[in-house]
Write an enzyme that holds these catalytic residues in place. Structure first.
Site, mmCIF file in Angstrom:
data_model
loop_
_atom_site.group_PDB
_atom_site.id
_atom_site.type_symbol
_atom_site.label_atom_id
_atom_site.label_comp_id
_atom_site.label_asym_id
_atom_site.label_seq_id
_atom_site.Cartn_x
_atom_site.Cartn_y
_atom_site.Cartn_z
ATOM 1 N N HIS A 189 -4.662 1.072 -6.230
ATOM 2 C CA HIS A 189 -5.871 0.937 -5.378
ATOM 3 C C HIS A 189 -7.185 1.501 -5.993
ATOM 4 O O HIS A 189 -7.978 0.917 -6.262
ATOM 5 C CB HIS A 189 -5.639 1.397 -3.820
ATOM 6 N N HIS A 243 0.336 8.048 -1.826
ATOM 7 C CA HIS A 243 -0.310 8.941 -3.093
ATOM 8 C C HIS A 243 -0.273 10.254 -3.051
ATOM 9 O O HIS A 243 -0.672 10.577 -1.905
ATOM 10 C CB HIS A 243 -1.130 8.092 -3.721
#
Length: 334
Positions: A189, A243
């Site tokens: 992303h 993440h």
């Protein structure tokens, strides 16, 4: 008298030739449209578009294949037990703001300037930036196989842990969740966001001449917006426990570097005098018949000026009134 002789060497009627090239840049805007030059430009970059298709195919393959399933022991699970929740920024939305939004802005500038070189090269550069970043990101993801912060609940959705004789996990969760659980580093992303919005930032900085040394800080505030949006996407990846912070940092760095390299392939640096347009546009101006004629006229006027200067110097030398420097002209000395 000395100043009159100096002015006679450079007739004022020849001065417009020095500024013809600058004026021509403005006049020729709108002369290269999609209808007149679109097919030619696309044909000249056919190999680039084929490489883009190849990059797209490679990205699909990288997304399908399984990553490296790294050893995950029981003692490592302490840092991987964060909640498994939905994305704040859905995956399907990334191409919308990282690709389609910049293209919409490119089209807006095309409607104003009618420059097909700018439109074509900006779209081509953007797609290269995003796809190269995507291929590098997913290649590293699959090679590293780092588990995500929520890996525990992907592997053991019911909370019951199982390990083999070597201490490695024996997952019984969904295959797709386990597969994605080994794709933490770097953040896709974030890298996509900085690749697309970073390219857009460079494009806008050239168009609005943000680095023209006039001190308009408002221009910088405008340029911060795309980068701030990309940064917020990266922060959301940490907040969602998809993440680690190192994944986001690496993704942002990767996206920015690739976007800068791809932008420089088609456009001058934003701080350059010609940073508002692509290289191809200025090259087309140089090769246009109008520019060639103007260049010849300018060269002829300069030759006439040089001949006039030689005649004046010859007359002065014959009269014994040659001058050495401008300082002597001002003081009236010979």
């Amino acid at each position: 008298m000395a100043w009159k002789r100096l002015v006679s060497c450079f007739p004022l009627q020849n001065f417009p030739g020095f500024f013809q090239q600058r004026r021509m840049r403005e006049v020729d805007l709108g002369a290269h449209t999609i209808r007149s030059h679109g097919a030619k430009v696309a044909k000249n970059h056919m190999h680039d578009w084929l490489i883009l298709l190849l990059l797209g195919a490679i990205e699909i393959v990288l997304y399908i294949i399984h990553p490296f399933y790294r050893y995950v022991g029981k003692d490592m699970m302490q840092d991987l037990k964060y909640p498994f929740q939905d994305n704040t920024v859905p995956t399907w939305s990334v191409p919308l703001y990282a690709v389609l939004l910049p293209i919409a802005i490119f089209l807006f500038f095309y409607m104003r300037r009618r420059d097909v070189y700018d439109l074509h090269h900006s779209i081509l550069g953007l797609l290269f930036s995003v796809l190269i970043t995507a291929v590098i990101t997913d290649t590293i993801k699959n090679a590293v196989g780092r588990p995500r912060p929520n890996f525990f609940w992907r592997c053991f959705p019911d909370g019951k842990e199982f390990y083999d004789q070597l201490g490695d996990v024996i997952c019984h969760g969904k295959d797709s969740d386990i597969k994605e659980g080994h794709k933490s580093f770097p953040s896709g992303h974030t890298s996509w966001s900085f690749a697309g919005l970073g390219f857009l930032t460079l494009y806008l900085s050239g168009k609005i001449k943000a680095f023209d040394r006039r001190g308009h800080v408002a221009k910088l505030c405008l340029l911060i917006l795309p980068l701030l949006a990309a940064a917020l996407v990266g922060i959301s990846r940490v907040d969602d426990y998809w993440h680690h912070w190192q994944d986001v940092f690496a993704g942002a760095f990767l996206g920015l570097v690739v976007s800068a390299f791809c932008y420089m392939q088609f456009f001058p640096a934003p701080y350059h005098e010609q940073g508002w347009g692509p290289y191809a546009y200025f090259r087309a101006l140089e090769e246009s018949p109008c520019n060639i004629n103007n260049t010849e006229q300018t060269g002829s006027s300069l030759n006439v000026q040089a001949m006039d200067a030689q005649v004046v110097n010859l007359q002065l030398s014959q009269n014994g009134e040659g001058f050495v420097s401008l300082d002597e002209l001002e003081s009236g000395r010979r």
